[in-house]
Design a protein around this motif. Structure first.
Motif, PDB file in Angstrom:
ATOM      1  N   GLU A   1       9.941   5.778  -0.176  1.00  0.00           N
ATOM      2  CA  GLU A   1      10.559   4.752  -1.044  1.00  0.00           C
ATOM      3  C   GLU A   1      11.770   4.095  -0.389  1.00  0.00           C
ATOM      4  O   GLU A   1      12.252   3.072  -0.847  1.00  0.00           O
ATOM      5  CB  GLU A   1      10.907   5.317  -2.426  1.00  0.00           C
ATOM      6  CG  GLU A   1      11.894   6.451  -2.457  1.00  0.00           C
ATOM      7  CD  GLU A   1      11.214   7.832  -2.438  1.00  0.00           C
ATOM      8  OE1 GLU A   1      10.061   7.926  -1.929  1.00  0.00           O
ATOM      9  OE2 GLU A   1      11.836   8.804  -2.906  1.00  0.00           O
TER      10      GLU A   1
ATOM     11  N   SER B   1      11.521  -0.159   4.265  1.00  0.00           N
ATOM     12  CA  SER B   1      11.308  -1.575   3.975  1.00  0.00           C
ATOM     13  C   SER B   1      10.697  -2.263   5.182  1.00  0.00           C
ATOM     14  O   SER B   1      10.982  -1.927   6.331  1.00  0.00           O
ATOM     15  CB  SER B   1      12.607  -2.246   3.533  1.00  0.00           C
ATOM     16  OG  SER B   1      13.448  -2.409   4.639  1.00  0.00           O
TER      17      SER B   1
ATOM     18  N   CYS C   1       0.950   1.180  -2.006  1.00  0.00           N
ATOM     19  CA  CYS C   1       2.327   0.700  -1.842  1.00  0.00           C
ATOM     20  C   CYS C   1       3.020   0.539  -3.192  1.00  0.00           C
ATOM     21  O   CYS C   1       4.197   0.856  -3.326  1.00  0.00           O
ATOM     22  CB  CYS C   1       2.357  -0.626  -1.082  1.00  0.00           C
ATOM     23  SG  CYS C   1       2.005  -0.439   0.669  1.00  0.00           S
ATOM     24  N   SER C   2       2.285   0.043  -4.178  1.00  0.00           N
ATOM     25  CA  SER C   2       2.945  -0.184  -5.471  1.00  0.00           C
ATOM     26  C   SER C   2       3.406   1.140  -6.080  1.00  0.00           C
ATOM     27  O   SER C   2       4.387   1.192  -6.801  1.00  0.00           O
ATOM     28  CB  SER C   2       2.038  -0.958  -6.426  1.00  0.00           C
ATOM     29  OG  SER C   2       1.005  -0.126  -6.891  1.00  0.00           O
ATOM     30  N   ARG C   3       2.727   2.222  -5.746  1.00  0.00           N
ATOM     31  CA  ARG C   3       3.138   3.532  -6.266  1.00  0.00           C
ATOM     32  C   ARG C   3       4.147   4.254  -5.371  1.00  0.00           C
ATOM     33  O   ARG C   3       4.992   4.990  -5.860  1.00  0.00           O
ATOM     34  CB  ARG C   3       1.908   4.428  -6.450  1.00  0.00           C
ATOM     35  CG  ARG C   3       1.028   4.035  -7.636  1.00  0.00           C
ATOM     36  CD  ARG C   3      -0.074   5.047  -7.886  1.00  0.00           C
ATOM     37  NE  ARG C   3      -1.012   5.145  -6.776  1.00  0.00           N
ATOM     38  CZ  ARG C   3      -2.050   4.312  -6.599  1.00  0.00           C
ATOM     39  NH1 ARG C   3      -2.270   3.331  -7.469  1.00  0.00           N
ATOM     40  NH2 ARG C   3      -2.870   4.451  -5.582  1.00  0.00           N
ATOM     41  N   ASN C   4       4.065   4.047  -4.070  1.00  0.00           N
ATOM     42  CA  ASN C   4       4.848   4.892  -3.151  1.00  0.00           C
ATOM     43  C   ASN C   4       5.879   4.176  -2.288  1.00  0.00           C
ATOM     44  O   ASN C   4       6.810   4.796  -1.802  1.00  0.00           O
ATOM     45  CB  ASN C   4       3.903   5.650  -2.216  1.00  0.00           C
ATOM     46  CG  ASN C   4       2.919   6.522  -2.974  1.00  0.00           C
ATOM     47  OD1 ASN C   4       3.290   7.555  -3.492  1.00  0.00           O
ATOM     48  ND2 ASN C   4       1.681   6.085  -3.059  1.00  0.00           N
TER      49      ASN C   4
ATOM     50  N   PRO D   1       8.006   1.082  -2.794  1.00  0.00           N
ATOM     51  CA  PRO D   1       8.414  -0.054  -3.624  1.00  0.00           C
ATOM     52  C   PRO D   1       9.085  -1.193  -2.853  1.00  0.00           C
ATOM     53  O   PRO D   1       9.126  -2.314  -3.340  1.00  0.00           O
ATOM     54  CB  PRO D   1       9.389   0.571  -4.625  1.00  0.00           C
ATOM     55  CG  PRO D   1       9.855   1.837  -3.975  1.00  0.00           C
ATOM     56  CD  PRO D   1       8.705   2.325  -3.153  1.00  0.00           C
ATOM     57  N   ASN D   2       9.595  -0.903  -1.653  1.00  0.00           N
ATOM     58  CA  ASN D   2      10.285  -1.960  -0.899  1.00  0.00           C
ATOM     59  C   ASN D   2       9.459  -2.488   0.265  1.00  0.00           C
ATOM     60  O   ASN D   2       9.986  -3.087   1.198  1.00  0.00           O
ATOM     61  CB  ASN D   2      11.622  -1.436  -0.369  1.00  0.00           C
ATOM     62  CG  ASN D   2      12.528  -1.039  -1.495  1.00  0.00           C
ATOM     63  OD1 ASN D   2      12.705  -1.800  -2.453  1.00  0.00           O
ATOM     64  ND2 ASN D   2      13.074   0.173  -1.431  1.00  0.00           N
TER      65      ASN D   2
ATOM     66  N   ASP E   1       2.169  -5.473 -11.020  1.00  0.00           N
ATOM     67  CA  ASP E   1       2.415  -4.247 -10.243  1.00  0.00           C
ATOM     68  C   ASP E   1       2.382  -4.517  -8.739  1.00  0.00           C
ATOM     69  O   ASP E   1       3.099  -3.877  -7.983  1.00  0.00           O
ATOM     70  CB  ASP E   1       1.366  -3.174 -10.581  1.00  0.00           C
ATOM     71  CG  ASP E   1       1.689  -2.491 -11.903  1.00  0.00           C
ATOM     72  OD1 ASP E   1       2.833  -2.663 -12.385  1.00  0.00           O
ATOM     73  OD2 ASP E   1       0.804  -1.806 -12.451  1.00  0.00           O
TER      74      ASP E   1
ATOM     75  N   ARG F   1       5.130  -7.823  -4.321  1.00  0.00           N
ATOM     76  CA  ARG F   1       5.228  -7.414  -2.915  1.00  0.00           C
ATOM     77  C   ARG F   1       4.277  -8.198  -2.010  1.00  0.00           C
ATOM     78  O   ARG F   1       4.082  -7.834  -0.848  1.00  0.00           O
ATOM     79  CB  ARG F   1       4.966  -5.907  -2.768  1.00  0.00           C
ATOM     80  CG  ARG F   1       5.934  -4.989  -3.484  1.00  0.00           C
ATOM     81  CD  ARG F   1       7.399  -5.325  -3.319  1.00  0.00           C
ATOM     82  NE  ARG F   1       7.894  -5.389  -1.954  1.00  0.00           N
ATOM     83  CZ  ARG F   1       9.150  -5.680  -1.632  1.00  0.00           C
ATOM     84  NH1 ARG F   1      10.042  -5.949  -2.559  1.00  0.00           N
ATOM     85  NH2 ARG F   1       9.524  -5.718  -0.384  1.00  0.00           N
TER      86      ARG F   1
END
Lengths: 557, 131
Positions: free
Chosen positions: A188, A191, A226-229, A231-232, A277, A281
């Motif tokens: 998390e 980036s 990615c949306s779960r793990n 976030p950036n 969700d 990103r």
């Protein structure tokens, strides 16, 4: 206002008459017709009459507000400058690691990894198709071991990293997560961006492996993971850059890119994800070409089109889902092998158009890239070009400085209209994937590329140093060369790795991956497991090739 | 009128940059040649086989990935192994000047770098290739 425009219209009429009767006979214009690269006619002058239809709040809005024509952030470069991100990679992971550290020392603010072609197409360095290609256009990565070397001494919680990787995107992302874990950095905290845009590979760039359907599954598995793990993390960079490099016009660039974007959103929704969700990103990647104002208008039009599609068609509620954030690279195809120092100027103007268009990050090409991979000296000039724009020119002090220009607003409208015509046409064909299978985008690009080249051949399009102002010259540049010994060393390293690792663990992980690939589970977890067991990129891709098959391109021209 | 020249435009290796290859394919076809384009990712073996099958006069290799020093001479080697010496092989792409003497020594007739006018290539073919 209407009254004013009426007066203006009659004044314009008189002015036109005067020009036709008095000015042009004495001083004819340089051309019969002035056109942008996309073929949009450019008028002699623009006035409020050309933007009379514009509704300020509906069509432009304030910076950071729908439809984001002016900017996606409210303060833009007054708050934070764009990320200066030079695409780099060549030879071995050690060499590229040194180049990364050099760039960071010189004030670069993000990393961008170029992988070699075998890595991008899922072959290990010892594969017969890799001969001659290892370490050439980027760094060779065969396993997690190479990735550990690549980011050695670079804290992954402090730097953002972009990776130009598509078909094997899930594998390289898994390797990045695994390296971070070894550094003690949680996912998390990471980036960066993974290109993960397979559709433009079929259209323009060529590093596809699998057929469209399983490829789209890999893309949406990454979105979900990615949306779960992470976030950036930008789970995709929907790229017009390569479409433009392949010869498209500016209008085709944004139209085909946004059509691809629509296909990804639809695929993700179909895979069960909800739009807000994953859509925040999604990121984009565009080209900054030579026709200065058309490029600026292109970026602005792209923002407006995407915002409207996301809001109206996909009912995205999160403003971030509606914002088109993008990286820009200056146009490699405009660089000339002749008089290479002239490229510095081309790059500077292209970079300026990206900044005036509101880019979130920028790569400036080096002067020697029509000849070889850039040398360290050339990369430094390219980076300094961005720094001059950022710190010396003052163009960063107000948001969207060209907003309200009669010309730029009019061009923005025209580009939006022309791009929407293409997008609707592709939709009518059944969407981007279907259109690609029919070769539609490829043929449109090919026509534009040929037309552009013919203009250069005839001299209608001037290229300084190529068809005008040529000089007899030598190549004075100190070009970068990748030592062929890199290929040999990479093979030796791979052999050693295969001896040292726990083969039983590798076999188990690959078997689990194969099972998952045959089913419907998200493929990221089994790929992460295989990567951590030091299964090689080629081994993982071979398993997927076995299950998914391989894509065969239709050779059309 | 003599038979038209037959040319195989080929993309050896893994490089995906095909803009130049396709533009040239179209231009040569418009100039009256019979053009065969291989598509991407061809091995030197596949290229030589295609050249033989199609009975071409010219093979034009396009490579922008930097692998030319391996791929181009490999094509020449395979042609020689097949006993073929009547196919003119041309090269194009991002090729540093320093590499050109080596490539010509390997048997490549001419290297055309970025910015070369199509007219120059056509003139070269007219002067050096006969059907």
């Amino acid at each position: 206002m209407e009254r004013n425009n009426k007066d203006l219209a009659s004044t314009m009429e008189q002015w036109e008459q005067k020009i036709q009767q008095k000015v042009l006979p004495r001083l004819p214009e340089r051309k019969q017709e002035f056109l942008t690269h996309s073929g949009i006619p450019v008028q002699r002058v623009y006035t409020p009459l050309d933007t009379a239809d514009l509704n300020y709040l509906e069509d432009l809005g304030l910076p950071g507000e729908y439809p984001y024509t002016r900017a996606v952030q409210p303060t833009m470069y007054r708050g934070r400058l764009w990320t200066m991100r030079q695409y780099a990679g060549f030879g071995t992971a050690e060499e590229t690691n040194r180049r990364f550290k050099y760039l960071l020392e010189q004030g670069q603010t993000g990393l961008s990894v170029a992988f070699d072609l075998p890595t991008q197409i899922g072959y290990d360095s010892d594969h017969s198709l890799s001969y001659g290609e290892v370490g050439k256009v980027g760094v060779a990565i065969d396993s997690l071991q190479d990735m550990e070397t690549l980011f050695s001494g670079i804290p992954l919680d402090k730097v953002s990293t972009s990776m130009t990787i598509n078909s094997p995107a899930a594998i390289l992302l898994a390797m990045y997560i695994a390296v971070a874990e070894k550094q003690g950095v949680a996912p998390e905290k990471l980036s960066g961006t993974i290109q993960n845009d397979i559709l433009k590979e079929y259209i323009a760039r060529g590093t596809y492996i699998f057929p469209p359907e399983p490829s789209m599954r890999l893309v949406t598995d990454i979105f979900g993971y990615c949306s779960r793990n992470l976030p950036n993390w930008n789970s995709i960079s929907i790229s017009g850059y390569h479409i433009r490099e392949a010869g498209s016009t500016a209008v085709q660039e944004i139209a085909f890119t946004i059509a691809n974007g629509i296909a990804y959103v639809e695929a993700a929704i179909k895979a069960g994800l909800s739009v807000d969700d994953f859509a925040p990103r999604l990121s984009f990647f565009f080209n900054a070409h030579l026709n200065f104002f058309e490029e600026i208008a292109k970026f602005r039009a792209a923002r407006r089109i995407w915002a409207r599609i996301m809001k109206e068609r996909f009912a995205a509620r999160d403003p971030k889902s509606q914002m088109l954030r993008f990286h820009t690279q200056t146009a490699g195809c405009t660089l000339t092998a002749q008089q290479p120092d002239t490229n510095i100027m081309r790059v500077a103007f292209q970079a300026l158009s990206a900044v005036l268009g509101g880019t979130q990050s920028l790569h400036t090409n080096s002067r020697d890239e029509a000849l070889a991979l850039p040398s360290e000296d050339s990369v430094l000039i390219a980076l300094r070009t961005q720094q001059v724009i950022a710190y010396e020119t003052g163009v960063t002090d107000t948001v969207d400085p060209l907003g309200g220009s009669y010309f730029v607003e009019s061009l923005t409208n025209q580009m939006e209209k022309a791009a929407m015509e293409y997008i609707n046409k592709i939709e009518a064909m059944g969407g981007a994937v279907r259109a690609i299978e029919e070769g539609f985008q490829q043929m449109e690009i090919q026509d534009s590329a040929y037309h552009y080249q013919m203009e250069i051949e005839s001299g209608d399009r001037v290229v300084i140093g190529v068809n005008k102002f040529q000089t007899e010259e030598k190549t004075p540049l100190n070009l970068l060369k990748v030592d062929p010994v890199v290929e040999e060393n990479q093979r030796i390293k791979l052999e050693a790795l295969k001896r040292q690792r726990n083969q039983a663990e590798v076999d188990r992980a690959l078997a689990r991956l194969k099972e998952a690939a045959g089913g419907t589970d998200n493929l990221m977890p089994p790929i992460l497991e295989a990567v951590k067991a030091y299964a090689t990129l080629g081994e993982i891709c071979d398993v997927l090739r076995e299950v998914f098959g391989e894509y065969q391109q239709r050779a059309i021209f | 009128m003599s038979n038209p020249i037959r040319i195989l435009i080929a993309k050896p290796g893994l490089d995906g940059h095909d803009r130049g290859a396709k533009v040239i394919a179209q231009a040569f076809r418009n100039a009256g040649m019979e053009v065969i384009y291989t598509g991407l990712r061809q091995t030197p073996e596949q290229i030589v086989q295609a050249a033989i099958q199609e009975d071409v006069d010219i093979i034009a290799l396009s490579c922008l990935s930097g692998a030319h020093n391996y791929l181009f001479p490999r094509v020449m080697e395979l042609l020689r192994a097949e006993g073929i010496d009547d196919i003119t092989v041309l090269g194009g792409g991002v090729i540093p000047e320093d590499d050109i003497p080596f490539l010509k020594e390997s048997g490549i007739a001419e290297i055309f770098t970025p910015g070369t006018p199509i007219k120059t290539m056509l003139e070269f073919i007219e002067k050096n290739v006969r059907r």
